[in-house]
Write a protein that holds these residues in place. Structure first.
Motif, short mmCIF file in Angstrom:
data_model
loop_
_atom_site.label_atom_id
_atom_site.label_comp_id
_atom_site.label_asym_id
_atom_site.label_seq_id
_atom_site.Cartn_x
_atom_site.Cartn_y
_atom_site.Cartn_z
N ASP A 29 32.86 11.15 30.09
CA ASP A 29 34.31 11.19 29.87
C ASP A 29 34.93 12.24 30.80
O ASP A 29 34.46 13.38 30.86
CB ASP A 29 34.64 11.56 28.42
N ARG A 72 21.98 3.88 33.77
CA ARG A 72 23.42 3.84 33.50
C ARG A 72 23.89 5.28 33.23
O ARG A 72 23.34 5.98 32.39
CB ARG A 72 23.75 2.96 32.32
N THR A 107 36.95 7.11 30.30
CA THR A 107 35.50 6.99 30.35
C THR A 107 35.08 6.33 31.67
O THR A 107 35.63 5.30 32.07
CB THR A 107 34.97 6.16 29.16
N GLN A 114 26.05 10.83 29.33
CA GLN A 114 24.91 10.06 28.82
C GLN A 114 24.22 9.36 29.98
O GLN A 114 24.88 8.80 30.86
CB GLN A 114 25.37 9.02 27.79
N THR A 115 22.88 9.40 29.97
CA THR A 115 22.10 8.63 30.94
C THR A 115 21.16 7.70 30.17
O THR A 115 20.50 8.12 29.21
CB THR A 115 21.29 9.55 31.86
N GLU A 116 21.13 6.45 30.57
CA GLU A 116 20.33 5.44 29.86
C GLU A 116 19.47 4.68 30.86
O GLU A 116 19.99 4.10 31.82
CB GLU A 116 21.27 4.47 29.13
N THR A 126 27.16 7.48 32.04
CA THR A 126 28.46 7.40 31.39
C THR A 126 28.95 8.82 31.10
O THR A 126 28.17 9.67 30.65
CB THR A 126 28.39 6.61 30.06
N SER A 175 31.81 5.00 34.20
CA SER A 175 30.45 4.48 34.05
C SER A 175 29.96 3.90 35.37
O SER A 175 30.73 3.29 36.12
CB SER A 175 30.42 3.39 32.96
N TRP A 176 28.67 4.15 35.66
CA TRP A 176 28.01 3.58 36.84
C TRP A 176 26.60 3.15 36.46
O TRP A 176 26.00 3.69 35.52
CB TRP A 176 27.88 4.61 37.96
N GLY A 225 30.03 -0.05 39.26
CA GLY A 225 30.93 1.09 39.27
C GLY A 225 31.40 1.41 40.68
O GLY A 225 30.82 0.96 41.67
#
Length: 536
Positions: free
Chosen positions: A454, A450, A507, A440-442, A452, A509-510, A491
């Motif tokens: 797994d 962000r 999980t 996921q990219t936000e 994320t 995340s950065w 991160g």
């Protein structure tokens, strides 16, 4: 200092030459035939053949490294044969696995690397093809086994001139052996608690040259590979050596393995067995300062792999209770190297029951019953001889022929090798496999994103054995993100993960500043490397 290894790569023409030799083979290979076959495998193009060292007897100790691409960063399996010189089947199983791997199972090399050590006891193995045959364990080192200042003065002697070393029995009212009730050819210890009394003393076929009353205690052979390793090294015992890893073949193998970070499991063909019957967990031994029990989570893995083995290999073990001996390689690979370690003899003498439905009284009686049913020439009849060291005593020489209890007729080996090849390939299929999922990219504003994802171990096996994790020898799973440190707002640029269990995820995340592409890599040599490309 790193050792220089002899590298040997052979042309395809040698492969065709080998195949014609292999088709004509009707017995376990000589050392020269073994080398020719290894050269044939190396001619495939996916294999490299190296000599790790030479033994005291001048024999090469070979390793085949088989794989494709970045072989050092793919989960590796090491297959070891010849840990005992008398176990000639083990060498053939390792050889045939290598041949089947390169000729019939090329797809397995896409994911895994294989290291095959076909014969760790070439000096002892050579005795199988010698004019005097006996079950030898030691190499060609000169050793004073009984520590009396003389070398090999009480070795085996062929008293009946049949080219075989068997046993000798001496009639004596002080003896503690008697003929077995269900096969009088077999000598068994008398059980005084059952009112039994012995009538024979039993020794290996030999002489007492130093007149100390002992027979065959100073053999003309040196140190056994399978007694010379560091785990529970049996100090001051015959065939073990003055100190652990004292022999060239032991040292060369361990030096080589300590540079192969990608090996996650061993399959050793040896008399030890934790495949048809897995090892058991002992909480007390597992908590000692020097651990002598397989750890609890690794016992569960052993049980799972044992089920895989028993569903693949059709023959079921009979009277097999050897789950490791002091100084052996199979246990070293687990307790001191931290890898999953599995061992099997590859073949057991099937159980034969009498007409009354009862099992035989001893493995030897059972073996002779099986040999009789299968027309296997396995016994030298007891024959009286004149023994110069036992004058005026009745001495007979005879017994089960060397090698036959541990090695099946060669005509049976192809089917045994195929099943064990299938098992090793199944084990390779469940090697640790790291994958990225749920990316996921936000967008967070101000050029921040962000990321994320797994990290998932898509395997029935964990990334690390419990012993490997405890010993801190196996490398941790490392996660790298290839951005400038100043661009990573949250991160870790480098993150270390101790372990991922079977089908376990973590999980990650950065928060990253800027645009463009980000590459994330995760893994260790023994798990393989997973790569994730992210567009910001």
């Amino acid at each position: 200092m790193k050792k220089m290894y002899l590298s040997l790569v052979v042309g395809v023409g040698m492969l065709f030459s080998f195949q014609s030799v292999g088709l004509a083979q009707s017995d376990y290979p000589t050392l020269n035939q073994m080398t020719q076959r290894l050269q044939g495998v190396a001619g495939n193009g996916t294999a490299t053949l190296k000599s790790l060292t030479k033994t005291e007897g001048g024999k090469d100790v070979w390793v085949l490294k088989i794989g494709k691409g970045d072989m050092d960063n793919k989960p590796g399996i090491a297959v070891v044969g010849g840990s005992e010189g008398f176990h000639v089947l083990s060498v053939e199983l390792a050889l045939q696995f290598a041949e089947k791997l390169v000729n019939e199972n090329d797809a397995a090399l896409d994911r895994n690397t294989f290291y095959i050590f076909p014969n760790m006891s070439p000096d002892a193995y050579e005795q199988y093809h010698a004019s005097l045959k006996y079950e030898r364990r030691g190499n060609a080192a000169k050793v004073d086994h009984d520590r009396d200042g003389r070398l090999s003065e009480d070795g085996y002697v062929d008293l009946n001139n049949d080219g075989l070393i068997t046993m000798m029995r001496v009639e004596s009212p002080m003896g503690d052996y008697m003929p077995a009730e269900d096969d009088e050819r077999v000598m068994v210890k008398a059980n005084a608690s059952k009112g039994q009394k012995g009538s024979y003393m039993v020794y290996p076929e030999s002489r007492d040259m130093d007149k100390d009353g002992k027979f065959g205690e100073d053999l003309e052979e040196g140190i056994a590979f399978n007694r010379n390793q560091t785990y529970k090294f049996p100090i001051f015992t015959p065939l073990a050596g003055d100190f652990a890893v004292s022999q060239a073949e032991s040292r060369a193998l361990l030096d080589y393995l300590f540079e192969q970070w990608n090996i996650f499991a061993f399959v050793t063909f040896s008399p030890a067995n934790n495949l048809s019957a897995p090892l058991k967990y002992n909480a007390g031994d597992a908590k000692k300062r020097i651990i002598t029990s397989m750890l609890e989570k690794d016992v569960a893995i052993n049980s799972m792999v044992s089920e895989m083995y028993n569903s693949t290999v059709s023959q079921k073990a009979f009277n097999q209770n050897n789950q490791g001996t002091d100084g052996d390689f199979f246990q070293w690979a687990y307790f001191h190297f931290g890898r999953l370690s599995f061992s099997t003899p590859g073949w057991w003498v099937p159980e034969v029951k009498g007409e009354d439905g009862k099992s035989s009284s001893s493995p030897e009686v059972n073996f002779l019953a099986w040999a009789s049913e299968n027309s296997v020439d396995a016994f030298v009849p007891w024959t009286q001889v004149n023994h110069p060291d036992l004058p005026n005593q009745t001495v007979e020489v005879g017994g089960i022929k060397p090698f036959v209890m541990y090695n099946p007729p060669f005509s049976e080996v192809a089917a045994i090798a195929q099943e064990h090849t299938d098992f090793i390939l199944k084990l390779a299929e469940v090697s640790p496999k790291l994958e990225f999922h749920n990316l996921q990219t936000e967008k967070l504003g101000n050029g921040l994103t962000r990321i994320t994802a797994d990290l998932f171990n898509n395997s029935q096996l964990p990334t690390h054995s419990e012993m490997g994790e405890k010993s801190r020898w196996l490398r941790k799973v490392r996660v790298d993100i290839n951005r400038e440190t100043k661009d990573i707002m949250s991160g870790d640029k480098i993150k270390l993960i101790d372990k991922l269990g079977a089908y376990e995820k973590t999980t990650l995340s950065w928060i990253v500043k800027g645009s463009g592409n980000v590459e994330i890599k995760a893994g260790a040599a023994h798990t393989g490397i997973a790569t994730l490309n992210v567009k910001l």
